[in-house]
Design a protein around this motif. Structure first.
Motif, PDB file in Angstrom:
ATOM      1  N   SER A  35      -5.442  -3.486  -0.968  1.00  0.00           N
ATOM      2  CA  SER A  35      -6.886  -3.392  -0.773  1.00  0.00           C
ATOM      3  C   SER A  35      -7.661  -3.872  -1.992  1.00  0.00           C
ATOM      4  CB  SER A  35      -7.289  -1.951  -0.431  1.00  0.00           C
ATOM      5  OG  SER A  35      -6.841  -1.060  -1.441  1.00  0.00           O
ATOM      6  N   GLU A  36      -7.033  -3.816  -3.179  1.00  0.00           N
ATOM      7  CA  GLU A  36      -7.674  -4.334  -4.380  1.00  0.00           C
ATOM      8  C   GLU A  36      -7.386  -5.829  -4.545  1.00  0.00           C
ATOM      9  OE1 GLU A  36      -9.761  -2.716  -6.454  1.00  0.00           O
ATOM     10  OE2 GLU A  36      -9.654  -1.108  -4.970  1.00  0.00           O
ATOM     11  N   HIS A  72       3.946   0.494  -2.131  1.00  0.00           N
ATOM     12  CA  HIS A  72       3.482   0.036  -3.442  1.00  0.00           C
ATOM     13  C   HIS A  72       4.374   0.582  -4.554  1.00  0.00           C
ATOM     14  CE1 HIS A  72       0.882  -1.009  -6.756  1.00  0.00           C
ATOM     15  NE2 HIS A  72       0.708   0.254  -7.069  1.00  0.00           N
ATOM     16  N   GLU A 106      -9.150  -1.185   7.731  1.00  0.00           N
ATOM     17  CA  GLU A 106      -9.498  -0.896   6.338  1.00  0.00           C
ATOM     18  C   GLU A 106      -9.996   0.536   6.197  1.00  0.00           C
ATOM     19  OE1 GLU A 106     -11.470  -3.893   3.877  1.00  0.00           O
ATOM     20  OE2 GLU A 106     -11.693  -5.029   5.719  1.00  0.00           O
ATOM     21  N   CYS A 144       0.852  -1.198   0.000  1.00  0.00           N
ATOM     22  CA  CYS A 144       0.000   0.000   0.000  1.00  0.00           C
ATOM     23  C   CYS A 144       0.884   1.243   0.000  1.00  0.00           C
ATOM     24  CB  CYS A 144      -0.891   0.031   1.251  1.00  0.00           C
ATOM     25  SG  CYS A 144      -2.008  -1.360   1.443  1.00  0.00           S
ATOM     26  N   ASP A 171      -4.681  -4.292   5.164  1.00  0.00           N
ATOM     27  CA  ASP A 171      -4.988  -4.875   3.855  1.00  0.00           C
ATOM     28  C   ASP A 171      -3.858  -5.779   3.369  1.00  0.00           C
ATOM     29  OD1 ASP A 171      -7.577  -3.791   3.271  1.00  0.00           O
ATOM     30  OD2 ASP A 171      -6.628  -1.849   3.053  1.00  0.00           O
ATOM     31  N   ASP A 192       0.399  -5.127  -7.009  1.00  0.00           N
ATOM     32  CA  ASP A 192      -1.009  -4.885  -6.714  1.00  0.00           C
ATOM     33  C   ASP A 192      -1.131  -4.053  -5.451  1.00  0.00           C
ATOM     34  OD1 ASP A 192      -3.637  -5.445  -7.690  1.00  0.00           O
ATOM     35  OD2 ASP A 192      -3.033  -7.524  -7.994  1.00  0.00           O
ATOM     36  N   TYR A 222      -9.616  -8.376  -2.498  1.00  0.00           N
ATOM     37  CA  TYR A 222     -11.020  -8.549  -2.895  1.00  0.00           C
ATOM     38  C   TYR A 222     -11.163  -9.023  -4.343  1.00  0.00           C
ATOM     39  CZ  TYR A 222     -12.123  -6.336   1.524  1.00  0.00           C
ATOM     40  OH  TYR A 222     -12.235  -6.071   2.874  1.00  0.00           O
ATOM     41  N   ARG A 223     -10.098  -8.854  -5.127  1.00  0.00           N
ATOM     42  CA  ARG A 223     -10.126  -9.367  -6.491  1.00  0.00           C
ATOM     43  C   ARG A 223      -9.984 -10.884  -6.494  1.00  0.00           C
ATOM     44  NH1 ARG A 223      -6.014  -9.878 -10.161  1.00  0.00           N
ATOM     45  NH2 ARG A 223      -4.564  -8.735  -8.844  1.00  0.00           N
TER      46      ARG A 223
END
Length: 610
Positions: free
Chosen positions: A329-330, A305, A610, A301, A355, A326, A333-334
Motif C-alpha cells: 500500500s505504500e 511482508h 484498499e 502485505c 494493493d 516494501d 503510491y510512493r
C-alpha cells in the motif's frame, strides 16, 4: 474479503447458498444474507453476526427457488447491521458486491435528485438503484448493466438478479476476483473456486473488466468494451481434506500441525530429484536470468511482508544481491524509481491482495520482470506476473496465516539459493551442503510441534497482560514482528515487535513487571548482544520468555524468567522452526482468553479492496 456465491441451478438454492457461504467464512465477515428468485419474484433473508443467525432466520422463514445469490459482508461503509447486510434490493433488482464503489456519494446524490430513495449506509446500494433507474428508461437488464458499469468507479465483483428473469444472473468484476463455475445444466458465480468446488470443478476466471450473463445452460462473457470474448475453462482440484477441521478444535491449530507436510510438499517442487539440491523449477528458471539480477524489490502485505523481510537477510547474505522490502500500500503510491536489471517479487497467499496487485501492475508498466509467490496458481496476481513460484500450502482457512507463511519462507529461501549459485556466491559443494541442511526442515518442525504442551504452559504470562513485546536481532527481528502480529490478531492483546538493539532507544520505557517479553534468540553470532538486551529487561522486572536452543538457554542462565528449548537445527532453517513456536504461543494465548481463533474480529483473510 467479502464472500460471493451465485447459483442458476436445478435444485433448491437456499441450502446450497448457505453451504457455500460457510466455505467462505475464512475470508472474514460480520453479516450474511441470501436472496432467491421464485416464480419471477425476489425475496431475501439477512442477519448480522455469524451464518448460524442467517440459518435461524431461514428456519422460521424459508426461501424457495433454484436461483439465488449469497454474501458474507465485511463492513466498510456503514456498521455491520442487518439493514446494511447484502443482498441489497431495489425495485426488482438484487445485488451482492465485493469491493468499494468510490464514486457512490456522487451517484447517490444524482439518483436522490431523481426521486430514488436509499435505505442503507452502504456504497453497494447505489448499484441496484442505478440499475433500476436505467431499466425504467426501457432498457434490458443486460443493457442496464453495460451502461452502469461505465458509471462505476472503484473495485467490484458483482452478482445480480432481476425479477421476472428466473433463468438469468449477471456477474461483473473489476479489481476484485470473480469466477464462473460451469456445471451440468447449471451455472455458478463465486468470489473464489473454493465456494463452488462441491458443485463443479470446471471454472472460468473472469479477467479485469469482464462481465457475464449466465443461464442454466449457457454463459456469455463480455470484456470492458462490451465485446463478446472467450475465456479458458480450467479444472480446479481442491484438497477437500485440508478444507475441513478434522479432529482439531480450530482450523488454525490444524494448519499449524500440517506444516511438516506442506513445507515438504513445497520444497519437493524446488528440489532437483537426482542430486537433491535446491533451485527454481525449470519453467521459472528459464524465464529469469538470475546471473544478471542487480537487485530485488519485494512487495507484500501483512504476514507475507514479514516473510519478505526475513528473506532480505537470505538474499543479501547468501547471494550478495541488494534487496528491499516494501508494504504494497505504500509502494504503489510512493512510485519508486526501479533499477535496471532488477526483479520485483510479489508475495500473497490468495494472489488477490488489492494493493499487491496494483504494485505488480506498476512494476510491469516500468518494464521490470515480475515474480509472484502465491498459494493459488489461478489467482489474478499469478496470471499477471511474468513468473510464478507457487507455494503448496493447500487451503488455509484460519484468518491468521500459519502454513502459508512457512511455505512462503521456504520458497524465498530456495530462490535465494538459486540466485546465490547463479551469481557465483555459492559453489556446487556449498549449494549441496546448504540444500542438505534446508531439507531437514520438515523433521525439525515436527520436533518443534512436539513441544506443544510445553509452549501451552507459557501462556500464563499473557492471560492478564494488556501489552506484550517481542524482541529479536538480525533475521529474528522480522520474526519478532510476525510473532507480535499473530498474538494481537487472535488474542487481541496489544503486542509490538522490536529490534533488540533498539530497546534503549525508547521501547524500554514501556517495560513493567506486567509486560511479558518474548526474546527470539538462538545461539548464534549475535547471541551475546541479545543476551545483554535480555538482561536489561530482566533488570527492570520484565517477565522474559526466551525462545532459544539448548546452548543458548545454558548461556542465558537465570536471566530469563522462563525458557523454551527448541530443537538444535542448522542455523539457516532456525527462523522457520522459531516461527512454529511463535504460532503455538499465540494460538494457546487466544484459546486461554476465549477469543474466536479462526475468525478474529474485524479481520478478513483476503484483502481485495484498499
Amino acid at each position: 474479503m467479502c464472500g460471493i456465491i451465485g447459483i442458476v441451478g436445478r435444485y433448491p438454492a437456499s441450502p446450497r447458498l448457505v453451504a457455500a457461504l460457510k466455505r467462505l467464512e475464512y475470508r472474514g465477515y460480520d453479516s450474511a444474507g441470501i436472496a432467491t428468485l421464485s416464480n419471477g419474484e425476489l425475496d431475501r433473508r439477512r442477519s448480522e453476526g455469524k451464518i448460524a443467525n442467517l440459518e435461524s432466520a431461514l428456519l422460521s422463514a424459508p426461501l424457495d427457488g433454484t436461483v439465488g445469490i449469497g454474501h458474507t459482508r465485511w463492513a466498510t461503509h456503514g456498521p455491520p447491521t442487518t439493514r446494511n447486510a447484502h443482498p441489497h434490493m431495489h425495485d426488482g433488482v438484487a445485488v451482492v458486491h465485493n469491493g468499494i464503489i468510490e464514486n457512490y456519494t456522487e451517484l447517490r446524490k444524482s439518483l436522490s435528485e431523481k426521486g430514488f430513495a436509499f435505505e442503507t449506509d452502504t456504497d453497494t446500494e447505489t448499484v441496484p438503484v442505478l440499475l433500476s433507474s436505467l431499466m425504467k428508461e426501457g432498457v434490458s437488464p443486460q443493457d442496464a448493466v453495460r451502461q452502469a458499469l461505465k458509471l462505476l468507479r472503484g473495485a467490484y465483483a458483482l452478482a445480480i438478479l432481476f425479477e421476472s428473469h428466473d433463468d438469468m444472473m449477471i456477474g461483473a468484476r473489476k479489481g476484485s476476483p470473480l469466477v464462473i463455475g460451469v456445471g451440468e445444466g447449471e451455472m455458478f458465480l463465486g468470489s473464489d473456486a473454493l465456494a463452488i468446488s462441491p458443485y463443479t470443478k470446471q471454472v472460468i476466471y473472469l479477467e479485469e473488466g469482464d462481465w457475464c450473463v449466465l443461464t442454466k445452460a449457457s454463459y456469455t462473457i463480455y470484456n470492458e468494451a462490451g465485446d463478446e470474448v472467450t475465456r479458458p475453462v480450467q479444472e480446479v482440484v481442491t484438497e477437500e481434506d485440508e478444507a475441513g477441521k478434522g479432529n482439531y478444535p480450530h482450523f488454525m491449530l490444524k494448519e499449524i500441525f500440517e506444516q511438516p507436510r506442506t513445507v515438504k510438499r513445497t520444497l519437493d517442487v524446488y528440489t532437483h530429484p537426482a542430486h537433491q539440491t535446491l533451485g527454481l523449477p525449470r519453467a521459472a528458471a528459464d524465464q529469469i536470468n538470475l546471473a544478471d539480477v542487480s537487485s530485488i524489490y519485494m512487495v507484500s502485505c501483512g504476514t507475507a511482508h514479514y516473510a519478505t523481510r526475513v528473506s532480505e537477510y537470505w538474499f543479501e547474505q547468501l547471494a550478495g544481491v541488494p534487496s528491499k522490502t516494501d508494504i504494497a500500500s505504500e509502494f504503489r503510491y510512493r512510485r519508486p524509481a526501479l533499477a535496471k536489471n532488477s526483479i520485483a517479487v510479489f508475495v500473497s497467499q490468495s494472489g488477490e491482495t488489492a494493493d499487491t496487485l496494483a504494485a505488480l501492475r506498476y512494476c510491469k508498466e516500468q518494464g521490470i520482470k515480475t515474480v509472484a509467490i502465491v498459494n493459488v496458481q489461478t489467482s489474478t496476481i499469478a496470471r499477471e506476473a511474468d513468473v510464478v513460484l507457487p507455494t503448496y500450502a493447500g487451503p488455509e482457512i484460519g484468518v491468521a496465516s500459519t502454513k502459508a507463511f512457512t511455505a512462503q519462507l521456504v520458497v524465498l529461501l530456495a530462490f535465494a539459493v538459486a540466485i546465490a549459485e547463479a551469481q557465483g556466491h555459492l559453489d556446487e559443494a556449498e549449494v549441496a551442503a546448504l540444500s542438505n541442511d534446508i531439507l531437514t526442515v520438515n523433521s525439525a518442525i515436527e520436533k518443534a510441534l512436539s513441544l506443544d504442551d510445553v509452549i501451552k504452559k507459557e501462556v500464563i504470562h499473557f492471560e492478564q497482560a494488556a501489552d506484550a513485546f517481542y524482541l529479536g536481532r538480525g533475521v529474528y527481528y522480522p520474526l519478532a514482528l510476525e510473532g507480535a502480529l499473530k498474538l494481537k490478531e487472535i488474542s487481541y492483546i496489544h503486542a509490538e515487535g522490536f529490534a533488540s538493539g533498539e530497546l534503549k532507544h525508547g521501547p524500554i520505557a514501556l517495560i513493567t513487571a506486567k509486560t511479558p517479553v518474548v526474546f527470539i534468540a538462538p545461539f548464534d553470532d549475535l547471541f551475546e548482544k541479545s543476551l545483554s538486551n535480555l538482561q536489561e529487561v530482566a533488570a527492570r522486572s520484565g517477565p522474559v520468555l526466551l525462545l532459544s536452543d539448548e546452548k543458548g538457554i545454558a548461556h542465558a542462565g537465570s536471566a530469563p524468567t522462563r525458557s523454551i528449548a527448541l530443537p538444535n537445527t542448522p542455523e539457516i532453517i532456525m527462523p522457520i522452526v522459531q516461527t512454529v513456536a511463535l504460532q503455538l504461543l499465540a494460538y494457546h494465548a487466544a484459546v486461554a482468553l476465549g477469543t474466536d481463533v479462526d475468525q478474529p474480529r474485524n479481520l478478513a483473510k483476503s484483502v481485495t479492496v484498499e
